[in-house]
Design an enzyme around this catalytic site. Structure first.
Site, short mmCIF file in Angstrom:
data_model
loop_
_atom_site.label_atom_id
_atom_site.label_comp_id
_atom_site.label_asym_id
_atom_site.label_seq_id
_atom_site.Cartn_x
_atom_site.Cartn_y
_atom_site.Cartn_z
N GLU A 81 -25.83 1.41 -6.17
CA GLU A 81 -25.34 0.87 -4.91
C GLU A 81 -24.83 -0.54 -5.20
OE1 GLU A 81 -28.14 0.62 -1.67
OE2 GLU A 81 -26.57 -0.13 -0.33
N LYS A 101 -33.83 -5.18 -6.81
CA LYS A 101 -32.64 -6.01 -6.55
C LYS A 101 -32.91 -6.99 -5.42
CE LYS A 101 -29.76 -2.41 -6.63
NZ LYS A 101 -28.54 -1.60 -6.46
N ARG A 158 -39.09 5.50 -13.47
CA ARG A 158 -38.29 4.28 -13.62
C ARG A 158 -38.94 3.35 -14.64
NH1 ARG A 158 -36.72 0.88 -9.29
NH2 ARG A 158 -36.01 2.76 -8.26
#
Ligand code: ATP
Ligand code: MG
Length: 590
Positions: free
Chosen positions: A71, A308, A298
């Protein structure tokens, strides 16, 4: 699959595994066929095995198509690198292709700046998407059509419950939800309302489009999930053309299907969304390939935060100088820090792909960085804390010495360093009253000086307060072959000082964001950057921004890409030479 590499060993590479934050073991990788601490090829993993089996059986059609779908709401970080190396790596390994797709269905925080940074970083990491660069936003019209198709077939409806009601109706995992009173409204009515939602007739959040699946499903994501919401947000690509935006769970499978993605690889938190992913795919007709989602763990890295949102917070609160601050785990930060992309790829190979959430020791990343720099970085000399040396037998001295650029790489050649009766050495390499087994300089003792023979200390100079101001030495050439145990570095006394930035870990604790009662910013390391100066040999004044070097015995440095000027470099320390990882796993302190 049985792997020979996972086993306890005194040699090899240590892996610190953690399960849900708790250490569970400290296992090591080692190469059974070798007694040396050589790098081993990374073990295979379940995703590689799965794709290989699909290819063999012709399951997913051909070729293998993967995608990396960030994104554009922030800069990429080392966690993304794991996903990038997997997505692009699998596509390359199986002769397929990997798409780079901007997952831009949530316009509030997205921007073109981020899009450009993502392209730069993926390319820098060494991957190429060819012509397969996509924006989710370019599919908005097609997605809208699919949504209308669902409504027509009674698979979706416009719902007028408020957010609070919707949450209440949805229920909890242990209790079935309640059907919305709008669930069975005629498709024509929903179609009309949906068109009017798009046309901007209703305020934000008032209506939404929901899939008609199963309000009693134990999987809460299947309880008539929202597919579209009304949101008046300017989109960096489509501007104000839309005021309804698709939800990720609806958009993502559609994007994969539109692009013919065969293997949609994502992180574990999407596992519970997979039934919805499959439901959306099942609604599509005439699919050339049926995309399939597979999840992996992850990357979590010790002494690092990776979200983020938190990285943006560090930037916005000016705790760091920007997304590319050399202490940030962002790819642009690591690049500015001097980390070579090969080292990040090697690290991603080393950590492997599993289904278990674990915490990877940042020392492994540092080890991979040293491993690449050791082979590639030219050796140079720089003195951080100088002590002047005067050589008595000035007439015996050569005017320069020849220095090998990289003992690991003969093709790197050599250079000349001016030599003379006045030198600088590190203050820490001299002791007036040394402890036993001190192998550097002290009165009456000799030491080897890098590329330039030997020094024997013959005297010390002090100021009025008794503080050491310099030493006197006699020089002997390399051919003298004195029996000494230590080698120290030096620079000519007229060496120029340059700015060096000594970076350290950004946080003082292993898991800065795992402390509920404290904010992650409370654990920022106050010593994560120290500005110092170093006296450098002439070759170090000629470096170009971005050049990586080893200051012998000190560390690996890079000429800062922003602040270096011609002839006046500023150096960032990439890593120190001390490899705690190799030391822990092989007893090799280097
Ligand atoms: P963040 O939590 O940092 O905001 P995100 O998952 O929202 O990350 P995206 O831009 O959506 O960020 O991520 C793109 C892809 O990268 C996703 O497929 C995601 O699964 C993957 N990814 C993100 N973080 C990691 C990580 N730490 N390790 C491995 N893959 C990751
Ligand atoms: Mg995401």
């Amino acid at each position: 699959m049985a792997e020979p590499f996972f086993a306890g060993s005194l040699r090899g590479r240590g892996y610190k595994w953690r399960l849900f934050g708790r250490p569970i073991a400290h296992v090591r990788l080692f190469n059974m066929n070798s007694s040396e601490d050589k790098p081993v090829s990374p073990p295979s993993h379940f995703i590689r095995e799965m794709i290989a089996a699909d290819v063999r059986a012709g399951n997913q059609g051909s070729p293998v198509v993967t995608r990396f779908p960030p994104e554009p709401n922030g800069y990429l970080h080392i966690g993304h690198a794991k996903a990038i190396c997997l997505d692009f790596g699998m596509a390359r390994e199986f002769g397929g292709r990997c798409h780079l797709r901007m997952d831009d269905t949530n316009p509030a925080k997205e921007s073109m700046e981020y899009v450009e940074s993502i392209k730069t970083d993926v390319r820098w990491l060494g991957w190429d998407w060819g012509e397969h660069f996509y924006f989710s936003a370019h599919y908005f019209e097609r997605m809208y059509d699919v949504a209308c198709g669902l409504i027509r077939r009674g698979k979706a409806y416009v719902c007028e419950l408020t957010q609070e009601q919707w949450k209440e109706y949805r229920g909890v995992p242990t209790r079935p939800g309640k059907e919305s009173p709008f669930r069975n409204r005629p498709p024509a009515e929903s179609l009309d309302l949906f068109a009017r939602m798009r046309a901007g007739e209703f305020p934000d959040g008032s209506l939404c489009l929901r899939a008609k699946i199963d309000m009693a499903s134990p999987n809460i994501h299947l309880r008539d999930p929202v597919l579209y919401r009304i949101m008046r947000e300017h989109h960096y690509l489509t501007g104000d053309a839309w005021c309804i935006y698709p939800m990720y769970d609806f958009a993502h499978p559609l994007e994969d299907a539109f692009e013919g993605v065969t293997h949609s690889l994502c992180t574990l938190e999407f596992e519970v969304h997979r039934p919805l992913y499959d439901w959306v795919i099942d609604q599509l007709e005439d699919l050339p390939v049926r995309p399939r989602q597979t999840e992996f763990a992850r990357l979590n890295l010790s002494y690092t935060v990776m979200s983020k949102r938190k990285l943006l917070e560090l930037v916005q609160t000016k705790r760091v100088s920007g997304w590319d601050d050399p202490r940030m785990p962002t790819l642009c930060g690591l690049r500015r820090r001097g980390v070579p992309p090969e080292a990040i790829r090697a690290f991603c190979d080393e950590i492997g792909i599993t289904k278990y959430n674990s915490l990877t020791d940042v020392a492994l990343l540092e080890h991979c960085i040293r491993d690449v720099l050791n082979k590639t970085a030219p050796r140079r000399m720089a003195v951080m804390d100088p002590l002047p040396v005067t050589i008595e037998n000035a007439n015996d001295l050569p005017s320069f010495v020849e220095a090998v650029n990289n003992p690991e790489d003969p093709s790197a050649g050599s250079r000349r360093i001016p030599f003379g009766p006045a030198l600088l050495i590190e203050r820490g390499d001299f002791m007036e009253t040394p402890p036993p087994k001190y192998f550097r300089l002290s009165p009456g003792k000799s030491v080897r000086i890098r590329y330039a023979g030997f020094l024997a200390c013959t005297g010390v100079q002090k100021d009025a307060n008794g503080a050491l101001t310099g030493i006197t030495c006699r020089w002997a050439p390399s051919e003298a072959n004195l029996k000494v145990k230590g080698t120290i570095h030096w620079v000519p006394a007229d060496a120029r000082p340059v700015e060096v930035r000594l970076y350290d870990r950004l946080f003082t604790v292993e898991e800065p964001d795992a402390h509920e009662e404290k904010d992650f910013k409370d654990f920022l390391n106050p010593d994560s950057m120290k500005i110092a100066s170093a006296f450098v040999e002439p070759a170090l004044l000629e470096v170009q921004p971005g050049d990586r070097v080893q200051f012998e015995r000190v560390g690996y440095f890079v000429a800062d890409s922003e602040d270096s000027k011609t002839g006046v470099p500023v150096f960032n320390r990439t890593v120190t030479l001390k490899d705690t990882w190799a030391k822990a796993s092989a007893g090799d302190a280097r």
